[in-house]
Enzyme design. Structure first.
Site, short mmCIF file in Angstrom:
data_model
loop_
_atom_site.label_atom_id
_atom_site.label_comp_id
_atom_site.label_asym_id
_atom_site.label_seq_id
_atom_site.Cartn_x
_atom_site.Cartn_y
_atom_site.Cartn_z
N GLY A 12 0.68 -1.35 0.02
CA GLY A 12 -0.20 -0.04 0.42
C GLY A 12 0.62 1.16 -0.33
CB CYS A 33 4.25 8.68 1.80
SG CYS A 33 5.55 7.45 2.31
#
Length: 216
Positions: A71, A168
């Site tokens: 993820g 991220c």
């Protein structure tokens, strides 16, 4: 096997073989397989998560980029960063994915407290932060009710490659590492991290190994 844990200390490794081994382990495990945690330092690599977008790779230069199935978005792994992969049977532990993420974030927060470092999780961006600077990245995958992938905690590393990406997926996200705040070794942090994990997830029997997983 419910309360047994095997911790593999794998040393310095390329990303892809370890990633493939996690897949093999997860594919072949069954209800009797004990949980494992793999501790590793990776050679320099950028990994794109499933939500990763090409525009967050700014200037990767000579560092390879690997498309991963965890993820999250893009991050960097390199020497001096502690990567911990959590191969946990969530059904056996009666854990949901969100609960596991919270446990892992708390695991890091408690570990950093040992070194008088105050840190916190953020609801909008998984990971652990020290005054809005990111010290630990987090990305998981669940298959067959079991987790793989895990966390990357910056200990004592060259943080410059993070400037080549939007970490991220956040432009301008500042990174920080444990050694900026407290002198510490990788081995010390590993030891505390595992102690905290055993307490948080209620493992009663822990074994350590330096051997890589071999599915044959």
């Amino acid at each position: 096997m419910e309360n047994q844990l095997l911790v593999r200390r794998l040393g310095r490794q390329d990303y892809t073989p370890v990633w493939q081994a996690m897949h093999q382990f997860t594919d072949q495990r069954d209800s009797t397989t004990r949980d494992e945690v793999w501790l590793v330092e990776h050679n320099p690599v950028f990994t794109q998560g499933q939500a990763g977008k090409a525009e967050h790779l700014l200037n990767t230069g000579d560092i390879p980029v690997v498309q991963s199935d965890r993820g999250g978005q893009v991050t960097y792994h390199g020497p001096g960063q502690l990567v911990a992969y959590f191969l946990i049977d969530l059904r056996r532990k009666k854990l949901g994915v969100r609960e596991l993420v919270t446990h892992i974030e708390n695991l890091v927060i408690h570990t950093l407290k040992h070194y008088q470092i105050e840190s916190a999780a953020r609801p909008d961006a998984p990971g652990v932060y020290v005054k809005n600077r990111k010290i630990c990245s987090l990305g998981l995958r669940i298959r067959k009710g079991c987790s793989f992938h895990g966390l990357a905690l910056n200990i004592q590393m060259d943080l410059a490659p993070f400037l080549r990406i939007n970490p991220c997926g956040y432009a301008g996200m500042e990174m920080i590492q444990v050694s900026d705040l407290h002198p510490v070794s990788m081995e010390q942090v590993e030891k505390v991290l595992i102690q905290e994990l055993v307490t948080l997830l209620d493992y009663e029997q822990v074994e350590f190994s330096t051997e890589a997983y071999n599915h044959e």
